[in-house]
Design a protein around this motif. Structure first.
Motif: not given
Length: 292
Positions: A18-31
């Protein structure tokens, strides 16, 4: 005992995946939302969800006075310091560099388990971590080691050290406390620690982005799935396996992240990826077969 190892391996693998897939989501939100505020928001959502789950399970929230320092330390070191430095390190460098340095977590867990829990250092543990580390390097690419700047690498190393330390500390929590209770209290501790920073920087954050459906969905994923559910599974898995062997399953994070990059983003993967998968699989088999 063997059944516990299998269930422990399953919980740990699912959480790290789950944490591995989280990077894609974080990349979207952190912008749109800075790292510290993002962690604070996901913890706020997670605490609400975890508290609701705990109430549904009729958990007794009382904690003995002697156990409070340990639970608070887990929250400060693991949920606050480790996650914030991981987010900041990835932001300052790259996800690839973060994956490589994350591969050091199992090694740190072996050392902390030997120091704090007096777990024996065996050749099986050393061999499994070595295979997993080489596997991660092959998946991510050795070239990633040279990416990013020094400050980002320092933050990522701190994140790996503190997460390993926190994971071993959880083994010291008495079994009287359910994983949901420990996770809720530790997450709430991190939320309190980060609140002063968020309050001081509140005027610099574009809070109106929180009304966008895309951001709302991403935050719900981060808070409910990658924090509330994944943290509980990780904590439960830690209780079912020895601390040294548990850290090995953290390598699923870069594995899943790379695989999703191929499936969703169209990033290329080659021979190194599949060779790394084989090495990681061998290391996990050694851990389940030969761990104490």
């Amino acid at each position: 005992m063997k059944k516990n190892k299998i269930f422990g391996a399953l919980y740990l693998s699912l959480a790290a995946s789950i944490w591995g897939g989280m990077f894609v989501v974080v990349k979207v939100v952190v912008a749109f939302i800075p790292p510290v505020e993002l962690v604070w928001l996901r913890y706020l959502i997670a605490v609400v969800v975890l508290f609701a789950i705990g109430c549904a399970q009729h958990i007794d929230w009382r904690v003995k006075r002697k156990d409070w320092p340990l639970i608070l330390l887990i929250g400060v070191i693991g949920n606050a310091l480790s996650i914030v430095t991981q987010e900041a390190g990835t932001w300052l460098s790259s996800a690839q560099l973060g994956s490589v340095i994350t591969a050091a977590t199992p090694t740190f867990m072996i050392l902390f388990a030997w120091w704090l829990l007096k777990e024996r250092l065996t050749w099986a543990k050393i061999a499994s971590v070595a295979l997993a580390t080489i596997g991660v390097l092959m998946i991510v690419g050795v070239h990633a080691i040279g990416a990013g700047n020094l400050l980002g690498a320092v933050f990522l190393m701190i994140a790996a050290l503190t997460w390993a330390f926190m994971s071993v500390l959880i083994k010291l929590v008495p079994d009287d406390y359910p994983p949901v209770q420990v996770t809720t209290l530790a997450t709430a501790t991190a939320l309190v620690c980060l609140s002063p920073i968020v309050l001081m920087q509140r005027s610099t954050v574009q809070w109106h982005y929180l009304t966008q459906p895309k951001i709302i969905v991403c935050l719900l994923y981060l808070g409910v799935i990658s924090t509330a559910i994944a943290f509980v599974m990780w904590n439960r898995g830690l209780r079912l396996m020895n601390a040294a062997g548990s850290g090995l399953f953290f390598v699923f994070q870069p594995f899943v992240g790379t695989l999703l990059g191929w499936l969703i983003l169209g990033e290329a993967i080659g021979f190194g990826f599949w060779a790394g998968v084989i090495l990681i699989s061998a290391s996990i088999w050694i851990t389940i077969r030969y761990s104490d």
